[in-house]
Design an enzyme around this catalytic site. Sequence first.
Site, short mmCIF file in Angstrom:
data_model
loop_
_atom_site.label_atom_id
_atom_site.label_comp_id
_atom_site.label_asym_id
_atom_site.label_seq_id
_atom_site.Cartn_x
_atom_site.Cartn_y
_atom_site.Cartn_z
N ASN B 77 0.83 -1.21 0.00
CA ASN B 77 0.00 0.00 0.00
C ASN B 77 0.85 1.24 0.00
O ASN B 77 1.98 1.25 0.50
CB ASN B 77 -0.96 0.01 1.20
CG ASN B 77 -0.32 0.60 2.43
OD1 ASN B 77 -0.38 1.81 2.65
ND2 ASN B 77 0.32 -0.25 3.24
N ASN B 136 4.01 5.47 15.59
CA ASN B 136 4.23 4.91 14.25
C ASN B 136 5.60 5.34 13.75
O ASN B 136 5.76 6.41 13.17
CB ASN B 136 3.12 5.37 13.31
CG ASN B 136 3.26 4.77 11.92
OD1 ASN B 136 4.34 4.29 11.56
ND2 ASN B 136 2.19 4.81 11.14
N PHE B 137 6.60 4.49 13.99
CA PHE B 137 7.96 4.71 13.48
C PHE B 137 8.22 3.73 12.33
O PHE B 137 9.35 3.32 12.10
CB PHE B 137 9.01 4.48 14.57
CG PHE B 137 8.92 5.44 15.72
CD1 PHE B 137 8.33 6.69 15.58
CD2 PHE B 137 9.45 5.09 16.96
CE1 PHE B 137 8.26 7.57 16.65
CE2 PHE B 137 9.38 5.97 18.03
CZ PHE B 137 8.79 7.21 17.89
N CYS B 139 5.98 3.33 9.01
CA CYS B 139 5.53 3.40 7.62
C CYS B 139 6.67 3.81 6.70
O CYS B 139 7.31 4.85 6.91
CB CYS B 139 4.36 4.36 7.49
SG CYS B 139 2.85 3.60 8.08
N CYS B 350 3.59 -38.38 -8.46
CA CYS B 350 3.77 -37.18 -9.29
C CYS B 350 5.23 -36.99 -9.66
O CYS B 350 5.55 -36.36 -10.67
CB CYS B 350 3.24 -35.94 -8.59
SG CYS B 350 4.20 -35.44 -7.15
N CYS B 380 21.01 -39.38 0.92
CA CYS B 380 20.08 -38.40 1.51
C CYS B 380 20.76 -37.60 2.62
O CYS B 380 21.25 -38.16 3.60
CB CYS B 380 18.85 -39.12 2.07
SG CYS B 380 17.68 -38.00 2.87
N CYS B 383 17.69 -32.89 3.56
CA CYS B 383 17.52 -31.44 3.37
C CYS B 383 16.07 -31.00 3.50
O CYS B 383 15.79 -29.84 3.70
CB CYS B 383 18.07 -31.02 2.01
SG CYS B 383 17.07 -31.54 0.61
N CYS B 386 12.29 -32.50 -0.52
CA CYS B 386 11.24 -33.41 -1.02
C CYS B 386 9.96 -33.26 -0.20
O CYS B 386 8.86 -33.27 -0.75
CB CYS B 386 11.72 -34.86 -1.02
SG CYS B 386 12.33 -35.45 0.57
#
Lengths: 444, 434
Positions: B77, B136-137, B139, B350, B380, B383, B386
Amino acid sequence: MSQLNQGSGVVSARLQANEYKDNFLDLHPPLDPHEALVAADRCYFCYEAPCVTSCPTDIDIPLFIRQIATGTPEASAKTILAQNILGGMCARVCPTETLCEEACVREIAEGKPVDIGRLQRFATDTLMQTGEHPFVRQAETGKTVAVVGAGPAGLACAHRLAMHGHAVRISDANLKAGGLNEFGIAAYKSTNEFAASEVDWLLKIGGIELDLGKTLGKDIYLEGLLEDFDAVFLGMGLGGVNELGLSGEEKDHVIDAVSFIHDLRQTKDLSTLPVGRHVVVIGGGMTAVDAAVQSKLLGAQNVHLVYRRGRERMNASKYEQDIAASRGVNIITNAEPTRIIGNGAVQEIEFSYTVDGLLGLQRTDDTFRLKADQVFKAIGQSLTGVPSLLKIDGRKIAVSENGKTSHAKIWAGGDCASHGDDLTVTAVAEGRDAAEDIHRTLMA
Amino acid sequence: MASLQSNFLGIKSPNPFWLASAPPTDKEYNVRRAFEAGWGGVVWKTLGSEGPPIVNVNGPRYGAIWGADRRLLGLNNIELITDRPLEINLREIKAVKRDYPDRAVVASLMVPCEEGAWKAILPLVEETGADGVELNFGCPHGMAERGMGSAVGQVPEYVEMVTRWVKETTRMPCIVKLTPNISDICQPAHAALKGGADAVSLINTITSVTGVDLDLMAPTPTIDGKGTHGGYCGPAVKPIALNMVAQIARNPITRDIPISGIGGVTNWRDAAEFMALGAGNVQVCTAAMTYGFKIVQEMISGLSEWMDEKQYTSIDQFIGGAVPNVTDWQYLNLNHVTKARINQDDCIKCGRCYAACEDTSHQAISITPDRIFEVKDDECVACNLCVNVCPVEGCITMETLPVGAMDERTGIPVSAEHGDWTTHPNNPSAQAAE
């Protein structure tokens, strides 16, 4: 659907005019762009994807779906069409439930595959709507090839040959190109003259001449083609329709399903197409289902599809059977027709129940009759007029790898050849592969 | 049912779910709707000094990135602080607090970095009956160019100075909202502490460009052909926020300062995670902006159900629960050995684990012609890639090898001893094991 005309016999205008339109809407309405993105997001981009392995034309499905997901449907279409130039039609008519979508890992995981067929249609429709042809013809080679049959096999073969720079002439017995895409597919699977527009789009590659209304063995001859062209590809359909071999088969309104579907596809105003009140379709394949479903959609009151073996032996997929059932077709299995009864026109058919056991298919003494004022025969088609100079395998042209026939200058593919399933997509693959082989041979 | 009652700096609220200072808390109408929906508190959208209010661009103010099915993952924003007159905001804060005395109402403030400006606004806020102030320090856009927001938050000395001014002027609890657009979050947190802050809240938004319009050749959101950086928030920033919260919570100097956790909190679980890392409560913005205020109902029921399951009766029992387990890499036990395990019953074939491991990792997964995927223990390294790429949750897991079992990759049996980098022979500055 309300019956406007419930009378017996084979009559037209059984429905209100608007009901025809509704009944023959697209079976799978196209995905809109957002639906396509959502559907594409479901693809896992599998390694050596099982869907590709199951596709007779080896389309790189994960890649084309990823191209849709990333906002490039035209690149996606090129991925499809590079493997299958009739990818648009195949997206509509492929029994995906027994091919790519059956193999989809999500079908295995959750019983709901990625909507591959409709995604393919989304991509190919998007590209084809631009009117542009995505492939470029190579420089002329000076070689000529005759293609017989303008169906899926012949068109795929011709396109690939033209791409390689050869000059191709396609002959077809019909006055319109497209073969079964044009004449044999149920109307609700190919709406808006898609088959014809796909042919027009395909021909934009250039270098292909259409020679319609020419039947092999009548108007053109293989010997002549061999003299005039460097190679010949035979991609004819099956011209003959198998007979039941029953007494009474000659009675009025006992016709073959293929010509019913043919007429239906070519009829502009479906209300003019007559259909029986009590329709019986004999057979268990896609043609039988298409005839039965469309009879129902034309307003037939009772439609029975009767198959002589068990449901698991039907060539129509479970999905097709479900379509039939959901449209109100009654499917009766393990029953064989024994007699067609009627006085001039058919009135009833008698069936015997069958047992499919160790001794093969056996009729039992258990019989029944179905009221019928129209009977469609859909028990298979056969090749007619096989040129005598070619070796035959069973009732088809014998082919080896890449559609090579027993003659060095002749290739064959599609329904007339001895290999493969009788699917549009298989015919496309065979036409394409034969074209590559012809190209290699001509350029060697 | 567990009590979700929250007491943050003495500010009580029926649950620890507050709406962050942002568009959803810009006016009375929204805040009343939020309280009716069940939110425990709000931090009112940042107020500025008296005088002509700031102005905003006339659209677009937001940019987004999406995941599958257009699920919003990140929001950017360029909206500034409230553009409504100060007196109207103050009047509305007072009215809302009067009508919802059980809810937390905190006023966010951003005025020029001058003592007079801060000392002028605080009595006005105090008069509304607000429960506290948040400075608010944070934005990073627009106001920072004018020497406010993150321009203050990025300089620890300023943070300390302004906090001190505030604490000198008001009895109200003071929360300092930190910007993540710095290298070490503990520095401004420490500065806030030194200035006397009662708490810190973090993170504010992260400086970002959402994307580029490739037709206009301009960053998005695009205003008349130009774009500027905005502040990024939403689910995508949660991991960054969690780390910063944890850094403050475990730093010996800052660990006692209460934290209000902000950054991509979308559901009860996110909230529980922030609280486990030391946040006393959480503030939410993007999730509410995406789905509306009703999401708090799921957050309430979800947190409460989880607490029941874990037999927590108050939120204080799990706040900070995970902090002792946040450590430095050098202290991780190198003698802990795991191996990936593929559950063949769950595997849908898959092959993504195979592609990931074969192409980008350690070639530790095998494939057969009929697509059986198996882990090669001698390759293996555990890590976890997978596990992360597998689309089936729970199909691939990491199995811990028991003490004494052979690690086939290294040929060394699993040791019962803890062994980390500090004592590892390959470490040039290793200390002798005690």
